[in-house]
Motif scaffolding. Structure first.
Motif, PDB file in Angstrom:
ATOM      1  N   TRP A   1      12.489  -6.632  20.010  1.00 15.95           N
ATOM      2  CA  TRP A   1      12.891  -7.029  21.354  1.00 15.95           C
ATOM      3  C   TRP A   1      14.125  -6.292  21.864  1.00 15.95           C
ATOM      4  O   TRP A   1      14.589  -6.539  22.967  1.00 15.95           O
ATOM      5  CB  TRP A   1      13.153  -8.541  21.381  1.00 15.95           C
ATOM      6  CG  TRP A   1      11.877  -9.312  21.457  1.00 15.95           C
ATOM      7  CD1 TRP A   1      11.027  -9.597  20.431  1.00 15.95           C
ATOM      8  CD2 TRP A   1      11.290  -9.874  22.624  1.00 15.95           C
ATOM      9  NE1 TRP A   1       9.950 -10.309  20.890  1.00 15.95           N
ATOM     10  CE2 TRP A   1      10.083 -10.505  22.229  1.00 15.95           C
ATOM     11  CE3 TRP A   1      11.672  -9.932  23.954  1.00 15.95           C
ATOM     12  CZ2 TRP A   1       9.253 -11.159  23.123  1.00 15.95           C
ATOM     13  CZ3 TRP A   1      10.837 -10.593  24.852  1.00 15.95           C
ATOM     14  CH2 TRP A   1       9.642 -11.196  24.441  1.00 15.95           C
ATOM     15  N   GLY A   2      14.681  -5.400  21.041  1.00 17.54           N
ATOM     16  CA  GLY A   2      15.823  -4.631  21.486  1.00 17.54           C
ATOM     17  C   GLY A   2      17.146  -5.361  21.384  1.00 17.54           C
ATOM     18  O   GLY A   2      18.151  -4.912  21.931  1.00 17.54           O
ATOM     19  N   ARG A   3      17.161  -6.482  20.665  1.00 15.04           N
ATOM     20  CA  ARG A   3      18.401  -7.253  20.527  1.00 15.04           C
ATOM     21  C   ARG A   3      19.247  -6.753  19.361  1.00 15.04           C
ATOM     22  O   ARG A   3      20.452  -6.994  19.327  1.00 15.04           O
ATOM     23  CB  ARG A   3      18.075  -8.738  20.321  1.00 15.04           C
ATOM     24  CG  ARG A   3      17.311  -9.365  21.477  1.00 15.04           C
ATOM     25  CD  ARG A   3      17.147 -10.858  21.290  1.00 15.04           C
ATOM     26  NE  ARG A   3      16.330 -11.413  22.370  1.00 15.04           N
ATOM     27  CZ  ARG A   3      15.143 -11.965  22.187  1.00 15.04           C
ATOM     28  NH1 ARG A   3      14.634 -12.053  20.980  1.00 15.04           N
ATOM     29  NH2 ARG A   3      14.468 -12.439  23.215  1.00 15.04           N
ATOM     30  N   LEU A   4      18.606  -6.111  18.385  1.00 11.93           N
ATOM     31  CA  LEU A   4      19.307  -5.570  17.231  1.00 11.93           C
ATOM     32  C   LEU A   4      19.135  -4.057  17.195  1.00 11.93           C
ATOM     33  O   LEU A   4      18.145  -3.517  17.699  1.00 11.93           O
ATOM     34  CB  LEU A   4      18.771  -6.177  15.927  1.00 11.93           C
ATOM     35  CG  LEU A   4      18.975  -7.681  15.715  1.00 11.93           C
ATOM     36  CD1 LEU A   4      18.364  -8.119  14.388  1.00 11.93           C
ATOM     37  CD2 LEU A   4      20.454  -8.046  15.762  1.00 11.93           C
ATOM     38  N   GLU A   5      20.077  -3.394  16.575  1.00  8.44           N
ATOM     39  CA  GLU A   5      20.022  -1.940  16.453  1.00  8.44           C
ATOM     40  C   GLU A   5      18.787  -1.526  15.648  1.00  8.44           C
ATOM     41  O   GLU A   5      18.457  -2.126  14.623  1.00  8.44           O
ATOM     42  CB  GLU A   5      21.286  -1.434  15.751  1.00  8.44           C
ATOM     43  CG  GLU A   5      21.346   0.090  15.619  1.00  8.44           C
ATOM     44  CD  GLU A   5      22.551   0.553  14.838  1.00  8.44           C
ATOM     45  OE1 GLU A   5      22.678   1.784  14.643  1.00  8.44           O
ATOM     46  OE2 GLU A   5      23.370  -0.304  14.424  1.00  8.44           O
ATOM     47  N   ASP A   6      18.122  -0.496  16.140  1.00  8.48           N
ATOM     48  CA  ASP A   6      16.960   0.060  15.446  1.00  8.48           C
ATOM     49  C   ASP A   6      17.415   1.280  14.648  1.00  8.48           C
ATOM     50  O   ASP A   6      17.478   2.390  15.166  1.00  8.48           O
ATOM     51  CB  ASP A   6      15.882   0.445  16.462  1.00  8.48           C
ATOM     52  CG  ASP A   6      14.669   1.084  15.818  1.00  8.48           C
ATOM     53  OD1 ASP A   6      14.499   0.939  14.586  1.00  8.48           O
ATOM     54  OD2 ASP A   6      13.883   1.727  16.539  1.00  8.48           O
TER      55      ASP A   6
ATOM     56  N   HIS B   1      13.780  -3.316  29.674  1.00  9.68           N
ATOM     57  CA  HIS B   1      13.040  -2.193  29.121  1.00  9.68           C
ATOM     58  C   HIS B   1      11.786  -2.692  28.401  1.00  9.68           C
ATOM     59  O   HIS B   1      11.714  -3.837  27.962  1.00  9.68           O
ATOM     60  CB  HIS B   1      13.908  -1.394  28.149  1.00  9.68           C
ATOM     61  CG  HIS B   1      15.040  -0.683  28.811  1.00  9.68           C
ATOM     62  ND1 HIS B   1      15.738   0.339  28.204  1.00  9.68           N
ATOM     63  CD2 HIS B   1      15.606  -0.812  30.038  1.00  9.68           C
ATOM     64  CE1 HIS B   1      16.669   0.790  29.013  1.00  9.68           C
ATOM     65  NE2 HIS B   1      16.619   0.095  30.127  1.00  9.68           N
ATOM     66  N   ILE B   2      10.815  -1.811  28.282  1.00  5.93           N
ATOM     67  CA  ILE B   2       9.574  -2.137  27.591  1.00  5.93           C
ATOM     68  C   ILE B   2       9.465  -1.265  26.346  1.00  5.93           C
ATOM     69  O   ILE B   2       9.640  -0.039  26.422  1.00  5.93           O
ATOM     70  CB  ILE B   2       8.359  -1.923  28.508  1.00  5.93           C
ATOM     71  CG1 ILE B   2       8.414  -2.926  29.679  1.00  5.93           C
ATOM     72  CG2 ILE B   2       7.053  -2.093  27.735  1.00  5.93           C
ATOM     73  CD1 ILE B   2       7.420  -2.649  30.764  1.00  5.93           C
ATOM     74  N   TYR B   3       9.205  -1.903  25.216  1.00  7.93           N
ATOM     75  CA  TYR B   3       9.143  -1.195  23.941  1.00  7.93           C
ATOM     76  C   TYR B   3       7.792  -1.422  23.260  1.00  7.93           C
ATOM     77  O   TYR B   3       7.150  -2.456  23.446  1.00  7.93           O
ATOM     78  CB  TYR B   3      10.231  -1.702  22.987  1.00  7.93           C
ATOM     79  CG  TYR B   3      11.648  -1.514  23.464  1.00  7.93           C
ATOM     80  CD1 TYR B   3      12.220  -0.249  23.549  1.00  7.93           C
ATOM     81  CD2 TYR B   3      12.426  -2.615  23.821  1.00  7.93           C
ATOM     82  CE1 TYR B   3      13.527  -0.074  23.979  1.00  7.93           C
ATOM     83  CE2 TYR B   3      13.743  -2.449  24.246  1.00  7.93           C
ATOM     84  CZ  TYR B   3      14.283  -1.179  24.321  1.00  7.93           C
ATOM     85  OH  TYR B   3      15.576  -1.013  24.745  1.00  7.93           O
TER      86      TYR B   3
END
Length: 355
Positions: A341-346, A81-83
């Motif tokens: 980077w989407g590795r941790l909860e936002d 995914h792209i953030y």
């Protein structure tokens, strides 16, 4: 407004070696542009092939420096995914800079959509390697073709994008900082809180002098008393003194950094003691002498955090964290990049998904 899209018929070759990307050296195939005219507003929003700009020699930006910009990133996560990270906050800060520089605002939702659409079109330019990203540079400048010191009636707004390498290719290496005691960057009531080119231009002289002495950055003092610590280079500064995270308050002379705000929010959420207050250079150096200064680091979009291993003021030098990176500095870097980077909860809704 609808955004017209014209795709290039001659795409550039993309960098083959992502380890050599650097920062702001290579630019993507397309850019966003639109123009403003007083009485008509913003018009002709479009994404078109990247190209050089043509302006008249009398263009007001060249003579009176009415110009602002932003900086943010898009990331390719491990899941594909792209953030983008806090992009609407960048849009809001652009408008605050515009207010200070007497320039027109841009609707936040529209500006965000322009950024998102450009990232979507340029998705193949987003690098894959650890620590890399697609850097976005939204910019607005005055473009009256006439001389005279006053707010312009015509403006140009554009967004360009650059695939960028890891800021720290060999890890988070602590830097040496020189506290500047001659030049000043900004004063209360000036333009210090606006992200405008003049704030960076006025820092170059002191930065060059510091570089000749072996320092990576200049730590600015306030422009009134040259007593209180403000920010460093293109970053906000934070210090861990005893058990407290201390940073300069937003009083109009420093940039309200989005990374700064993110780290302060994380720190407070985790129960750390935080103080946004005036910190004198004398108190800072005394904390360094006594060992109370546990960690020091800069915060900004490009580096996220930049650990400081040495501070020098006049003829005195203090070493921070034995010249290494502190646990809290590393924690903030890991936490913030983990969210980006989407590795941790936002938990705060900072990350928005483009694709």
């Amino acid at each position: 407004m609808d955004i017209k899209v014209t795709l290039t018929t001659a795409p550039k070759a993309k960098p083959a070696d992502e380890s050599k990307l650097g920062f702001g050296k290579v630019f993507t195939d397309h850019m966003f542009m639109m123009e403003y005219e007083e009485g008509k507003g913003w018009m002709n929003p479009r994404i078109e092939p990247y190209h050089k700009l043509s302006i008249d020699p009398s263009s007001s930006v060249l003579h009176y420096a009415q110009e602002i910009f932003e900086g943010l990133k898009a990331y390719r996560a491990d899941n594909g995914h792209i953030y983008m990270f806090r992009a609407k906050d960048n849009c809001r800060r652009l408008n605050r800079s515009a207010d200070r520089m007497c320039m027109p605002n841009i609707d936040v939702d529209f500006n965000y959509e322009a950024m998102r659409k450009l990232v979507e079109i340029e998705k193949d330019w987003i690098p894959h390697a650890q620590g890399t990203s697609l850097y976005l540079r939204p910019t607005m400048f005055a473009n009256d073709e006439a001389l005279g010191v006053h707010a312009a009636k015509h403006y140009v707004y554009f967004i360009i994008a650059a695939p960028s390498g890891a800021y720290y290719p060999t890890g988070l290496a602590p830097i040496k900082i020189l506290v500047e005691d001659k030049y000043v960057r900004a004063v209360r009531g000036g333009m210090g809180e606006a992200k405008t080119g003049g704030n960076y231009a006025c820092s170059i002289k002191a930065g060059d002098i510091a570089g000749e002495k072996g320092f990576a950055q200049v730590l600015w003092l306030d422009g009134e008393q040259m007593k209180y610590v403000q920010e460093v280079g293109a970053m906000n500064m934070m210090f861990v003194i005893d058990d407290t995270l201390v940073t300069a308050p937003l009083e109009g002379s420093i940039l309200p950094g989005i990374t700064r705000d993110s780290i302060l929010t994380i720190a407070r959420d985790e129960g750390l003691r935080v103080q946004e207050r005036r910190l004198s250079v004398d108190e800072l150096m005394e904390a360094g002498r006594s060992g109370a200064l546990k960690e020091a680091f800069g915060t900004g979009t490009a580096a996220v955090v930049s650990p400081v291993g040495q501070l020098t003021y006049k003829d005195e030098t203090v070493i921070v964290q034995d010249g290494g990176i502190g646990k809290l500095t590393q924690h903030f870097y890991d936490t913030l990049t983990g969210i980006q980077w989407g590795r941790l909860e936002d938990k705060r809704g900072w990350r928005t998904e483009v694709l």
